[in-house]
Design a protein around this motif. Structure first.
Motif: not given
Length: 175
Positions: A65-71, A74-79
């Motif tokens: 839930q932290k911001q760096y995961v959301v970012t 959003a940048k399109g990193l593979p899950n």
């Protein structure tokens, strides 16, 4: 214990089959010891697993839930890459810190398993020492558990230093 006895014909209880007690070490005696240790190893090894898995899951859900995961999403990193690179590493910190306490718990927690399965280990020895009020043996055993606690905490601290780059062994914060 029931399944091993009925389905596989392995006798449960004691450290080995009675025919090997006074015999010198041999391959058959080693196999007998290994067969008798299946149940205790499974029971002692899985004793704290559910609690550790729940803590790891809760920490991982918190990290997701932290911001760096959301970012990163959003940048399109593979899950998978996003999950393994940051959240898993950060959620492993409390998990690794708890592993240091597992070493003495394995030794002291095996007392009940050893009593039930008639294993000649440290658990029944400590119980007998406490019953007979042998303070030297009981004190030595408690000292051994405290040394195991210190060693376990040292190993978990070293593992934390390897796992998390923010933790340094130098003792000073870098600016």
């Amino acid at each position: 214990m029931y399944v091993l006895r009925i389905e596989f014909g392995i006798s449960i209880g004691g450290m080995m089959d009675p025919q090997y007690v006074e015999q010198p070490m041999s391959w058959a005696k080693t196999v007998s010891i290994a067969e008798h240790l299946i149940v205790p190893v499974v029971v002692i090894g899985t004793a704290g697993t559910a609690g550790m898995i729940r803590r790891l899951r809760a920490n991982l859900l918190d990290e997701l839930q932290k911001q760096y995961v959301v970012t990163g999403r959003a940048k399109g990193l593979p899950n998978l890459r996003l999950l393994l690179k940051y959240p898993v590493r950060m959620s492993l910190n409390p998990f690794v810190a708890d592993i240091g306490n597992m070493l003495p718990q394995i030794v002291s927690g095996s007392a009940v398993v050893a009593m039930v399965m008639s294993l000649p280990t440290t658990g029944p020895m400590l119980i007998d020492a406490l019953r007979s009020q042998d303070m030297y043996l009981a004190g030595s055993f408690l000292m051994f558990l405290s040394v195991l606690t210190i060693v376990g905490m040292l190993l978990s601290d070293l593992a934390l230093a390897l796992l998390d780059p923010r933790i340094r062994l130098g003792g000073r914060a870098q600016r």
